[in-house]
Design an enzyme around this catalytic site. Structure first.
Site, PDB file in Angstrom:
ATOM      1  N   LEU A 255      -5.812  -2.655 -15.253  1.00 16.44           N
ATOM      2  CA  LEU A 255      -6.629  -1.442 -15.082  1.00 16.44           C
ATOM      3  C   LEU A 255      -7.709  -1.607 -14.008  1.00 16.44           C
ATOM      4  O   LEU A 255      -8.644  -0.828 -13.966  1.00 16.44           O
ATOM      5  CB  LEU A 255      -7.252  -0.979 -16.417  1.00 16.44           C
ATOM      6  CG  LEU A 255      -6.247  -0.573 -17.494  1.00 16.44           C
ATOM      7  CD1 LEU A 255      -6.982  -0.130 -18.771  1.00 16.44           C
ATOM      8  CD2 LEU A 255      -5.333   0.557 -17.018  1.00 16.44           C
TER       9      LEU A 255
ATOM     10  N   TYR B   2      -0.374  -8.397   3.248  1.00 20.96           N
ATOM     11  CA  TYR B   2       0.234  -7.588   2.178  1.00 20.96           C
ATOM     12  C   TYR B   2       1.762  -7.619   2.281  1.00 20.96           C
ATOM     13  O   TYR B   2       2.465  -7.934   1.313  1.00 20.96           O
ATOM     14  CB  TYR B   2      -0.288  -6.138   2.255  1.00 20.96           C
ATOM     15  CG  TYR B   2       0.548  -5.176   1.459  1.00 20.96           C
ATOM     16  CD1 TYR B   2       0.616  -5.271   0.073  1.00 20.96           C
ATOM     17  CD2 TYR B   2       1.306  -4.198   2.103  1.00 20.96           C
ATOM     18  CE1 TYR B   2       1.415  -4.401  -0.659  1.00 20.96           C
ATOM     19  CE2 TYR B   2       2.095  -3.330   1.376  1.00 20.96           C
ATOM     20  CZ  TYR B   2       2.155  -3.427  -0.002  1.00 20.96           C
ATOM     21  OH  TYR B   2       2.945  -2.572  -0.716  1.00 20.96           O
TER      22      TYR B   2
ATOM     23  N   LYS C 248       4.829  -9.386  -0.250  1.00 19.92           N
ATOM     24  CA  LYS C 248       5.998  -8.688  -0.801  1.00 19.92           C
ATOM     25  C   LYS C 248       7.294  -9.361  -0.353  1.00 19.92           C
ATOM     26  O   LYS C 248       8.252  -9.469  -1.122  1.00 19.92           O
ATOM     27  CB  LYS C 248       5.974  -7.215  -0.369  1.00 19.92           C
ATOM     28  CG  LYS C 248       4.849  -6.403  -1.022  1.00 19.92           C
ATOM     29  CD  LYS C 248       5.158  -6.138  -2.490  1.00 19.92           C
ATOM     30  CE  LYS C 248       4.105  -5.295  -3.166  1.00 19.92           C
ATOM     31  NZ  LYS C 248       4.447  -4.939  -4.545  1.00 19.92           N
TER      32      LYS C 248
ATOM     33  N   PHE D 279       9.112   3.651   1.514  1.00 16.30           N
ATOM     34  CA  PHE D 279       8.454   4.116   2.724  1.00 16.30           C
ATOM     35  C   PHE D 279       7.136   4.767   2.263  1.00 16.30           C
ATOM     36  O   PHE D 279       6.430   4.147   1.481  1.00 16.30           O
ATOM     37  CB  PHE D 279       9.431   4.960   3.566  1.00 16.30           C
ATOM     38  CG  PHE D 279      10.368   4.022   4.297  1.00 16.30           C
ATOM     39  CD1 PHE D 279      11.273   3.215   3.603  1.00 16.30           C
ATOM     40  CD2 PHE D 279      10.260   3.836   5.662  1.00 16.30           C
ATOM     41  CE1 PHE D 279      12.064   2.270   4.257  1.00 16.30           C
ATOM     42  CE2 PHE D 279      11.058   2.898   6.333  1.00 16.30           C
ATOM     43  CZ  PHE D 279      11.945   2.125   5.627  1.00 16.30           C
ATOM     44  N   ASN D 280       6.738   5.961   2.673  1.00 13.57           N
ATOM     45  CA  ASN D 280       5.393   6.441   2.324  1.00 13.57           C
ATOM     46  C   ASN D 280       5.405   7.276   1.044  1.00 13.57           C
ATOM     47  O   ASN D 280       5.737   8.471   1.085  1.00 13.57           O
ATOM     48  CB  ASN D 280       4.803   7.236   3.486  1.00 13.57           C
ATOM     49  CG  ASN D 280       4.324   6.326   4.596  1.00 13.57           C
ATOM     50  OD1 ASN D 280       5.107   5.560   5.163  1.00 13.57           O
ATOM     51  ND2 ASN D 280       3.040   6.371   4.888  1.00 13.57           N
TER      52      ASN D 280
ATOM     53  N   LEU E 133      -2.920   9.251   4.081  1.00 18.82           N
ATOM     54  CA  LEU E 133      -3.053  10.506   4.827  1.00 18.82           C
ATOM     55  C   LEU E 133      -2.985  11.754   3.936  1.00 18.82           C
ATOM     56  O   LEU E 133      -3.851  12.633   4.029  1.00 18.82           O
ATOM     57  CB  LEU E 133      -1.956  10.573   5.911  1.00 18.82           C
ATOM     58  CG  LEU E 133      -1.991  11.817   6.784  1.00 18.82           C
ATOM     59  CD1 LEU E 133      -3.281  11.893   7.600  1.00 18.82           C
ATOM     60  CD2 LEU E 133      -0.785  11.856   7.727  1.00 18.82           C
TER      61      LEU E 133
ATOM     62  N   ARG F 212      -5.329   2.849  14.466  1.00 16.91           N
ATOM     63  CA  ARG F 212      -5.722   1.941  13.370  1.00 16.91           C
ATOM     64  C   ARG F 212      -4.925   0.651  13.566  1.00 16.91           C
ATOM     65  O   ARG F 212      -3.687   0.710  13.681  1.00 16.91           O
ATOM     66  CB  ARG F 212      -5.380   2.606  12.030  1.00 16.91           C
ATOM     67  CG  ARG F 212      -5.828   1.841  10.814  1.00 16.91           C
ATOM     68  CD  ARG F 212      -5.640   2.649   9.547  1.00 16.91           C
ATOM     69  NE  ARG F 212      -4.230   2.870   9.198  1.00 16.91           N
ATOM     70  CZ  ARG F 212      -3.828   3.459   8.086  1.00 16.91           C
ATOM     71  NH1 ARG F 212      -4.711   3.923   7.214  1.00 16.91           N
ATOM     72  NH2 ARG F 212      -2.541   3.620   7.840  1.00 16.91           N
TER      73      ARG F 212
ATOM     74  N   GLY G 119      -2.583  -2.388  13.304  1.00 13.38           N
ATOM     75  CA  GLY G 119      -1.486  -2.732  12.399  1.00 13.38           C
ATOM     76  C   GLY G 119      -0.549  -1.580  12.063  1.00 13.38           C
ATOM     77  O   GLY G 119       0.359  -1.748  11.253  1.00 13.38           O
TER      78      GLY G 119
HETATM   79  N1  UDP Z   1      -3.466   8.237   9.184  1.00 19.69           N
HETATM   80  C1  UDP Z   1      -4.323   8.976   9.971  1.00 19.69           C
HETATM   81  N2  UDP Z   1      -5.555   9.279   9.457  1.00 19.69           N
HETATM   82  C2  UDP Z   1      -5.962   8.885   8.219  1.00 19.69           C
HETATM   83  C3  UDP Z   1      -5.075   8.129   7.416  1.00 19.69           C
HETATM   84  C4  UDP Z   1      -3.827   7.819   7.943  1.00 19.69           C
HETATM   85  O1  UDP Z   1      -4.008   9.353  11.098  1.00 19.69           O
HETATM   86  O2  UDP Z   1      -7.111   9.197   7.845  1.00 19.69           O
HETATM   87  C5  UDP Z   1      -2.121   7.910   9.707  1.00 19.69           C
HETATM   88  C6  UDP Z   1      -1.832   6.426   9.761  1.00 19.69           C
HETATM   89  O3  UDP Z   1      -2.217   5.895  11.005  1.00 19.69           O
HETATM   90  C7  UDP Z   1      -0.314   6.411   9.569  1.00 19.69           C
HETATM   91  C8  UDP Z   1      -0.027   7.653   8.730  1.00 19.69           C
HETATM   92  O4  UDP Z   1      -1.197   8.475   8.824  1.00 19.69           O
HETATM   93  O5  UDP Z   1       0.338   6.571  10.800  1.00 19.69           O
HETATM   94  C9  UDP Z   1       0.194   7.321   7.260  1.00 19.69           C
HETATM   95  O6  UDP Z   1      -0.852   6.469   6.842  1.00 19.69           O
HETATM   96  P1  UDP Z   1      -1.045   6.082   5.329  1.00 19.69           P
HETATM   97  O7  UDP Z   1      -2.309   5.258   5.259  1.00 19.69           O
HETATM   98  O8  UDP Z   1      -0.971   7.292   4.487  1.00 19.69           O
HETATM   99  O9  UDP Z   1       0.217   5.195   4.983  1.00 19.69           O
HETATM  100  P2  UDP Z   1       0.825   3.870   5.703  1.00 19.69           P
HETATM  101  O10 UDP Z   1       1.814   4.366   6.720  1.00 19.69           O
HETATM  102  O11 UDP Z   1      -0.304   3.087   6.270  1.00 19.69           O
HETATM  103  O12 UDP Z   1       1.499   3.175   4.556  1.00 19.69           O
END
Ligand code: UDP
Length: 338
Positions: free
Chosen positions: A39, A146, A150, A174-175, A195, A287, A289
């Site tokens: 938790l 991370y 995995k 994926f996302n 996002l 961002r 990475g």
């Molecule tokens: N992203 C963005 N603005 C934000 C958060 C995320 O432009 O405030 C972009 C991020 O660079 C990525 C996509 O949205 O290309 C999805 O990011 P998220 O963090 O949701 O998932 P990830 O792909 O990192 O697992």
């Protein structure tokens, strides 16, 4: 009440985002579950009253006790830390929890002679891909701790099958996005970095705007492309993977995505459409990475597990996310969770 004669499924991290949605579907299918969750990230309310042992996998004695008491026949393993940025600044936390915790779990599975496991893996194990869509056979070269934790677990699972016959299915998400269409559970991360929930927070007026991380990528509109997959579709894949293992399927790994990519700009447009709010956006630096495009080659899960994602459009995923965030603007805290 749980029936002592029916085999239990142990779900680690079952109070987290994807874990809780999977637990709900497992229970709807008549499966008895026991959740093991510390938790720290998960929410008690997300367990929807399922039996929950509050413990971390690092606590080997506790894990042993859970196997002895509940005698699960299978494990679905979600429990892990999953912030990419934090894994870079505090890798010890990630290797300790995600790798050592899993090793304890596997050792106790061996001791208890539980020989199948569904593992929550990630497309982050591929790193920056050479080709998109990404097939499962693509080399795994994670670019952050991370993703490496995995991948290490996937490798441990491979070796545990070879040496001890512990069969496993690794599901490379994926996302993950969206929430329970019945509105009982949803996405509540502290802090929120993803996002789609951030877009909902802007629509709710909790944030002024959305920052677009990079608009100079080599993609059709210059922003990153991702394959957003509904959390219930992910949950469904776990049930199918568990059933496959129970029928005797061998160890394997599957990508879980729709096979379609959407850019950050397209996600913002979709959120404007679904929420009816303006959602101001500003262009910001990349961002670190973030690979330019991550899209699943999704044929293997369809062909071998019979998995078809029900939510095929980003709008339909966003609708479920938006209805959760509108009803729970402060997440689970609103319900007086301790
Ligand atoms: N992203 C963005 N603005 C934000 C958060 C995320 O432009 O405030 C972009 C991020 O660079 C990525 C996509 O949205 O290309 C999805 O990011 P998220 O963090 O949701 O998932 P990830 O792909 O990192 O697992």
């Amino acid at each position: 009440m749980t029936d002592p004669k029916r085999p239990m499924v142990l779900v680690t991290g079952g109070a987290g985002y994807i874990g809780s949605h999977t637990c709900k579907i497992l229970r709807q299918r008549g499966r008895d579950i026991i959740i093991l969750d510390d938790l720290r990230i998960g929410h008690r309310a997300a367990a929807l009253g399922a039996p929950l042992i509050q413990a971390n996998l690092i606590d080997r004695e506790k894990v042993q006790e859970v196997f002895e008491k509940y005698q699960p026949s299978a494990v679905v393993h979600f429990a892990a830390y999953a912030y990419v940025g934090e894994s870079v600044t505090d890798p010890e936390k990630y290797y300790f929890n995600n790798v050592m915790g899993t090793l304890n779990l596997l050792a106790e599975m061996r001791r208890a002679e539980v020989d199948h496991l569904v593992f929550s893996s990630t497309c982050a194990t591929y790193g920056t891909p050479d080709e998109v869509p990404i097939p499962e056979s693509h080399p795994q070269r994670p670019i952050n701790p991370y993703g490496r934790t995995k991948l290490m677990v996937e490798q441990m699972l491979h070796d545990f099958d070879h040496a001890y016959g512990l069969r496993s299915i690794s599901l490379r998400y994926f996302n993950a996005a969206g929430s329970d269409p019945e509105g009982e559970i949803g996405e509540d991360h502290q802090p929120e970095t993803h996002l789609l929930p951030l877009l909902c927070q802007v629509a709710l007026g909790q944030r002024e705007q959305i920052d677009i991380y990079g608009s100079d990528y080599d993609t059709p509109d210059g922003t990153c492309v991702r394959d957003y997959i509904h959390v219930n579709d992910l949950a469904e894949a776990h049930v199918l993977a568990l059933e496959a293992l129970e029928r005797g399927a061998g160890s394997n790994a599957y990508n879980l995505g729709t096979g379609r990519g959407q850019s950050v700009r397209e996600a913002i447009e979709a959120a404007r459409h679904v929420t009816g709010h303006a959602i101001p956006a500003r262009e910001c630096p990349r961002r670190p990475g973030d690979p330019p495009a991550l899209v699943a080659g999704a044929a293997r899960a369809r062909d071998e597990l019979g998995w078809t994602p029900k939510y095929q459009s980003l709008e339909s995923i966003l609708e479920t996310a938006w209805s959760w965030h509108r009803a729970h603007p402060s997440g689970y805290d609103e319900e007086g969770e301790s």
